[in-house]
Design a protein around this motif. Structure first.
Motif, PDB file in Angstrom:
ATOM      1  N   VAL A   1      33.449  43.291  26.465  1.00  0.00           N
ATOM      2  CA  VAL A   1      33.594  42.989  28.231  1.00  0.00           C
ATOM      3  C   VAL A   1      34.904  43.076  28.281  1.00  0.00           C
ATOM      4  CG1 VAL A   1      32.881  42.186  30.048  1.00  0.00           C
ATOM      5  CG2 VAL A   1      30.993  42.495  28.127  1.00  0.00           C
ATOM      6  N   ASP A   2      35.744  42.162  27.651  1.00  0.00           N
ATOM      7  CA  ASP A   2      36.963  41.959  28.241  1.00  0.00           C
ATOM      8  C   ASP A   2      37.877  43.390  27.802  1.00  0.00           C
ATOM      9  OD1 ASP A   2      36.712  39.482  29.087  1.00  0.00           O
ATOM     10  OD2 ASP A   2      37.546  38.325  27.157  1.00  0.00           O
ATOM     11  N   ALA A   3      37.365  44.077  26.768  1.00  0.00           N
ATOM     12  CA  ALA A   3      38.303  45.191  26.202  1.00  0.00           C
ATOM     13  C   ALA A   3      37.974  46.419  27.239  1.00  0.00           C
ATOM     14  CB  ALA A   3      37.644  45.414  24.909  1.00  0.00           C
ATOM     15  N   ILE A   4      36.663  46.449  27.786  1.00  0.00           N
ATOM     16  CA  ILE A   4      36.576  47.617  28.684  1.00  0.00           C
ATOM     17  C   ILE A   4      37.214  47.222  29.991  1.00  0.00           C
ATOM     18  CG2 ILE A   4      34.070  46.873  29.852  1.00  0.00           C
ATOM     19  CD1 ILE A   4      33.441  50.005  28.982  1.00  0.00           C
ATOM     20  N   HIS A   5      37.422  46.007  30.390  1.00  0.00           N
ATOM     21  CA  HIS A   5      38.199  45.981  31.667  1.00  0.00           C
ATOM     22  C   HIS A   5      39.478  46.041  31.336  1.00  0.00           C
ATOM     23  CE1 HIS A   5      34.745  44.934  34.266  1.00  0.00           C
ATOM     24  NE2 HIS A   5      34.318  43.680  33.424  1.00  0.00           N
ATOM     25  N   LEU A   6      40.032  45.837  30.399  1.00  0.00           N
ATOM     26  CA  LEU A   6      41.491  45.972  30.040  1.00  0.00           C
ATOM     27  C   LEU A   6      41.583  47.589  29.836  1.00  0.00           C
ATOM     28  CD1 LEU A   6      44.325  45.494  29.084  1.00  0.00           C
ATOM     29  CD2 LEU A   6      43.204  45.173  26.780  1.00  0.00           C
ATOM     30  N   LEU A   7      40.746  48.268  29.170  1.00  0.00           N
ATOM     31  CA  LEU A   7      40.916  49.968  29.166  1.00  0.00           C
ATOM     32  C   LEU A   7      40.639  50.357  30.770  1.00  0.00           C
ATOM     33  CD1 LEU A   7      41.156  52.163  27.436  1.00  0.00           C
ATOM     34  CD2 LEU A   7      38.561  52.101  27.098  1.00  0.00           C
ATOM     35  N   SER A   8      39.739  49.816  31.534  1.00  0.00           N
ATOM     36  CA  SER A   8      39.703  50.365  33.060  1.00  0.00           C
ATOM     37  C   SER A   8      41.050  50.281  33.734  1.00  0.00           C
ATOM     38  CB  SER A   8      38.612  49.409  33.366  1.00  0.00           C
ATOM     39  OG  SER A   8      38.412  49.717  34.855  1.00  0.00           O
ATOM     40  N   ARG A   9      41.544  48.945  33.445  1.00  0.00           N
ATOM     41  CA  ARG A   9      43.211  48.789  34.176  1.00  0.00           C
ATOM     42  C   ARG A   9      44.162  49.747  33.736  1.00  0.00           C
ATOM     43  NH1 ARG A   9      41.340  43.319  33.355  1.00  0.00           N
ATOM     44  NH2 ARG A   9      42.556  43.333  31.537  1.00  0.00           N
ATOM     45  N   GLU A  10      44.176  50.209  32.463  1.00  0.00           N
ATOM     46  CA  GLU A  10      44.892  51.367  31.938  1.00  0.00           C
ATOM     47  C   GLU A  10      44.601  52.643  32.552  1.00  0.00           C
ATOM     48  OE1 GLU A  10      47.776  50.650  30.391  1.00  0.00           O
ATOM     49  OE2 GLU A  10      47.391  48.606  30.615  1.00  0.00           O
ATOM     50  N   VAL A  11      43.364  52.712  32.647  1.00  0.00           N
ATOM     51  CA  VAL A  11      43.015  54.108  33.058  1.00  0.00           C
ATOM     52  C   VAL A  11      43.397  54.285  34.453  1.00  0.00           C
ATOM     53  CG1 VAL A  11      40.784  55.317  33.855  1.00  0.00           C
ATOM     54  CG2 VAL A  11      40.788  54.464  31.375  1.00  0.00           C
ATOM     55  N   ASP A  12      43.024  53.180  35.269  1.00  0.00           N
ATOM     56  CA  ASP A  12      43.407  53.428  36.749  1.00  0.00           C
ATOM     57  C   ASP A  12      44.806  53.455  36.976  1.00  0.00           C
ATOM     58  OD1 ASP A  12      40.656  53.108  37.175  1.00  0.00           O
ATOM     59  OD2 ASP A  12      40.868  50.938  37.988  1.00  0.00           O
ATOM     60  N   ALA A  13      45.550  52.808  36.003  1.00  0.00           N
ATOM     61  CA  ALA A  13      47.053  52.953  36.117  1.00  0.00           C
ATOM     62  C   ALA A  13      47.627  54.337  35.855  1.00  0.00           C
ATOM     63  CB  ALA A  13      47.758  52.000  35.302  1.00  0.00           C
ATOM     64  N   ALA A  14      47.023  54.789  34.828  1.00  0.00           N
ATOM     65  CA  ALA A  14      47.537  56.125  34.310  1.00  0.00           C
ATOM     66  C   ALA A  14      47.247  57.287  35.296  1.00  0.00           C
ATOM     67  CB  ALA A  14      46.864  56.560  33.009  1.00  0.00           C
ATOM     68  N   PHE A  15      45.953  57.229  35.800  1.00  0.00           N
ATOM     69  CA  PHE A  15      45.291  58.196  36.910  1.00  0.00           C
ATOM     70  C   PHE A  15      45.823  58.090  38.267  1.00  0.00           C
ATOM     71  CE2 PHE A  15      42.680  59.100  33.048  1.00  0.00           C
ATOM     72  CZ  PHE A  15      42.535  60.216  33.008  1.00  0.00           C
ATOM     73  N   GLY A  16      46.372  56.844  38.564  1.00  0.00           N
ATOM     74  CA  GLY A  16      46.767  56.434  39.860  1.00  0.00           C
ATOM     75  C   GLY A  16      45.637  56.486  41.008  1.00  0.00           C
TER      76      GLY A  16
END
Length: 258
Positions: free
Chosen positions: A171-186
């Motif tokens: 669960v921590d990993a998918i939230h971390l991945l989500s933050r990186e997704v949002d940062a990359a896509f703006g």
């Protein structure tokens, strides 16, 4: 033969007794344990805790029904062709559980495993996003055409996992991945339900390759409901007539010579 004979730990049937994973089916399971509890026991060999049962049950409910999806339409279409073969129609629908509709949890789980196994989880998450962006492939577990900004099913699954003290590294990993997704896509991309399911099943210890099986079990129930409704509301016939009326035929050879 020198090869060692295989064994099974799942079930033994005798004249007056059926034993499932060491439990008497009639006296210990029927009327005592739920479908979800027994399904978990078959998979893992252990009866689940109440917290595990609640989360697995929520996973199955989240996947059971989502309207006139391609899987439901396929099942209805086959039922129109062969109404006496319920199993064929259900099988047709289940064959549609894949990377685009209902079955992306295994692919998502592989990415979460990559993050949790890394000595630098944030760098691993950033690398995953970069790879998918470069290849212009959709990132499994993210995005939904209807549920924005967040998939309500995902939020509920995370909540139940936290309440049961099950939420952990995945669960921590998918939230971390989500933050990186949002940062990359703006912009914010929702964690869809298959993404959330990959995370909570990962924290429950389910192997990546087996996760799609939860969608198969759950969606079977939803498809049966669609087939019952199809007897009263002929969606398949309506869609067939609509396609025949609205999809235009083009004669390529005629157009080429004109």
């Amino acid at each position: 033969m020198n090869a060692k004979a295989p064994i099974t730990r799942l079930c033994r049937t005798e004249v007056d007794r059926i034993t499932v994973r060491g439990h008497d089916l009639v006296s210990e399971l029927m009327g005592v344990r739920t479908f979800t509890e027994t399904f978990w026991m078959l998979l893992t060999g252990k009866l689940p805790t109440p917290q595990q049962t609640r989360l697995v049950d929520a996973v199955l409910l989240a996947l059971m029904e989502h309207g006139l999806t391609p899987q439901a339409i396929a099942a209805r279409m086959i039922a129109r062709c062969e109404p006496e073969a319920l199993q064929a129609a259900v099988a047709a629908g289940l064959l549609g559980i894949g990377s685009r509709f209902g079955g992306a949890m295994s692919a998502t789980a592989a990415l979460l495993t990559e993050i949790t196994n890394s000595s630098d989880p944030q760098a691993a998450a950033r690398d995953i996003v970069a790879r998918f962006r470069k290849s212009r492939r959709p990132l499994p577990g993210f995005g939904h055409p209807q549920h924005r900004p967040d998939d309500p099913r995902s939020m509920r699954l995370f909540e139940i996992a936290r309440e049961g003290a099950i939420a952990g590294r995945h669960v921590d990993a998918i939230h971390l991945l989500s933050r990186e997704v949002d940062a990359a896509f703006g912009r914010h991309l929702t964690i869809n339900t298959t993404g959330a399911i990959a995370a909570v099943l990962g924290d429950l210890g389910i192997p990546d390759a087996i996760m799609r099986g939860f969608a198969i079990v759950s969606r079977s129930a939803g498809l049966i409901a669609h087939l019952k409704e199809e007897e009263e509301q002929q969606v398949a016939a309506y869609l067939t007539e609509f396609a025949e009326r609205e999809v235009r035929y083009v004669n390529d050879s005629h157009d080429a010579g004109s």
